[in-house]
Design an enzyme around this catalytic site. Sequence first.
Site, PDB file in Angstrom:
ATOM      1  N   CYS A  50       0.819  -1.209   0.000  1.00  0.00           N
ATOM      2  CA  CYS A  50       0.000   0.000   0.000  1.00  0.00           C
ATOM      3  C   CYS A  50       0.852   1.259   0.000  1.00  0.00           C
ATOM      4  O   CYS A  50       0.321   2.366  -0.175  1.00  0.00           O
ATOM      5  CB  CYS A  50      -0.937   0.005   1.202  1.00  0.00           C
ATOM      6  SG  CYS A  50      -0.095   0.082   2.802  1.00  0.00           S
ATOM      7  N   SER A 109       9.144   0.959   6.598  1.00  0.00           N
ATOM      8  CA  SER A 109       7.689   0.993   6.503  1.00  0.00           C
ATOM      9  C   SER A 109       7.137   2.334   6.964  1.00  0.00           C
ATOM     10  O   SER A 109       7.792   3.081   7.694  1.00  0.00           O
ATOM     11  CB  SER A 109       7.075  -0.122   7.357  1.00  0.00           C
ATOM     12  OG  SER A 109       7.453  -1.392   6.877  1.00  0.00           O
ATOM     13  N   GLN A 116       3.574  -6.827   8.642  1.00  0.00           N
ATOM     14  CA  GLN A 116       2.880  -7.186   7.401  1.00  0.00           C
ATOM     15  C   GLN A 116       3.830  -7.322   6.228  1.00  0.00           C
ATOM     16  O   GLN A 116       3.609  -8.125   5.328  1.00  0.00           O
ATOM     17  CB  GLN A 116       1.852  -6.111   7.055  1.00  0.00           C
ATOM     18  CG  GLN A 116       0.679  -6.023   7.974  1.00  0.00           C
ATOM     19  CD  GLN A 116      -0.054  -4.727   7.707  1.00  0.00           C
ATOM     20  OE1 GLN A 116       0.212  -3.706   8.318  1.00  0.00           O
ATOM     21  NE2 GLN A 116      -0.976  -4.755   6.763  1.00  0.00           N
ATOM     22  N   GLN A 120       4.183  -9.703   2.706  1.00  0.00           N
ATOM     23  CA  GLN A 120       4.152  -9.091   1.382  1.00  0.00           C
ATOM     24  C   GLN A 120       5.375  -9.483   0.552  1.00  0.00           C
ATOM     25  O   GLN A 120       5.270  -9.734  -0.646  1.00  0.00           O
ATOM     26  CB  GLN A 120       4.056  -7.573   1.540  1.00  0.00           C
ATOM     27  CG  GLN A 120       2.703  -7.130   2.079  1.00  0.00           C
ATOM     28  CD  GLN A 120       2.710  -5.725   2.653  1.00  0.00           C
ATOM     29  OE1 GLN A 120       3.760  -5.175   2.987  1.00  0.00           O
ATOM     30  NE2 GLN A 120       1.539  -5.126   2.792  1.00  0.00           N
ATOM     31  N   ALA A 192      -5.291  -9.785   2.611  1.00  0.00           N
ATOM     32  CA  ALA A 192      -4.477  -9.813   3.826  1.00  0.00           C
ATOM     33  C   ALA A 192      -4.745  -8.591   4.707  1.00  0.00           C
ATOM     34  O   ALA A 192      -4.863  -8.699   5.931  1.00  0.00           O
ATOM     35  CB  ALA A 192      -2.996  -9.877   3.455  1.00  0.00           C
TER      36      ALA A 192
END
Length: 479
Positions: A50, A109, A116, A120, A192
């Site tokens: 994302c 991140s 997460q 990924q 997810a």
Amino acid sequence: MSVLLVGISHRSAPVSVLEKVAITDSDRPKLIDRLLTSSHVSEAMIVSTCNRVEVYAVVDAFHGGLAEVGDLLTKHSGLPLPDLTKHAYVRYSEAAAEHLFAVSSGLDSMVIGEQQVLSQIRSAYATADAQQAVGRTLHELAQHALRVGKRVHSETGIDRAGASVVSVALDRANAVLGPLTGRTAVVVGAGAMGGLAVAHLARAGVGRIIVVNRTMERAARLAATAQTHGVAAQAMELSRLTEAMSVADVVITCTGAVGAVVTLADTHTALADRDRAGERPLVFCDLGLPRDVEHAVAGLPGVTVIDIETLQRDPAAGAAADDTVAARTIVADELAKYLAGQRMAEVTPTVAALRQRAAEVVEAELMRLDSRLPGLADPDRDEVARTVRRVVDKLLHAPTVRVKQLASTPGGDSYAEALRELFELKPGAAQAVAAPMEIHAVPAPGERNGATLAIEDGEVTLADDFTAGHLGDEEEQTA
């Protein structure tokens, strides 16, 4: 062959650019296939989340590989190359490995330390592997990166708070709505991120969860998962989204769709079906990239939209300084181990070629002995052969063991080259045994160890650092 990374992330680009570059799960296999048909790329993996898109490619030439990956992203995004260039960062060889290790650790991140990203990266590897786009180089890099991420999370407190993009977004929603206990939440998307949203909502004590998805079967599975957490849950098809929104207090969207899923018109309709007094606020947590919620929705009275751009500025996304330093130390340690292993792997074909050459010399001399002493008894010949082989093995033992040890140090490839020169191994002998990945030694001060796309007079050139100048120094990039 070396690893080339070309990426765009929340640290280098605004959400408007990330939306255009975003790669969906359905797009990823097609783009990998296109990379593999290019002349300089032999392996490829695409990490798409994302808040980032990163292409990892094994290339036989830096400039050629960079041009091919840049062309792929330009055509996919529709952005002119100069616009893409302004927001892209490039890593090469060991710098690419270091970056992936930092990403897998959660250091790069939006929410520092989130776990997460491990799933990924695992998904990106699985997709590439299924397309036979992963060879030895990317396999070893990806697997080592996953191990680094696991080690960071197990040995540091970087994820002590269990923070994630979802949890930070829900904290923001809590600030608008008050406690989420007993409220109704809608989760749009059953992937997810949707699963993570359901888990966080259950922990927050919501009274009801409605899972909305294009595929009813997947929505039903996620709703069943919510029920195992003791939350009343149901599944709805995407066509009933307006109905679900009309009873919701908070809506979490994470679909990965190309266009907006929540439109201004649908939101107007949902609001009209809600409390006519307009006293019930509605919060959207838009975690999709591209954005799932139409931009104009944020202007409606009583509606709050929390999106990726909002979360970028949230101080809760940071991690404790001590934990971040500890994670960086682990990344540096693992990078050293990885590079040492790669350098040792490089010298192995040379050692094998040397031993093969020695065996050929021994056999040639034994044949010569047979021609000179045709009457030599078999037991005597066998003893002579064993003696000669023992002598050769003992002579080669020390240099081959030592060259492997030296190969694990920076600049170790020069020792393998010296071995090939001293024993007159043919240039292609080592390559015939195996084709190792090229791992360059750490450059001396002033030498270039990476590059950035740059445009001068319409030509693609290389800047002296890895990132565009406006992005700041390397320390800021990975903080």
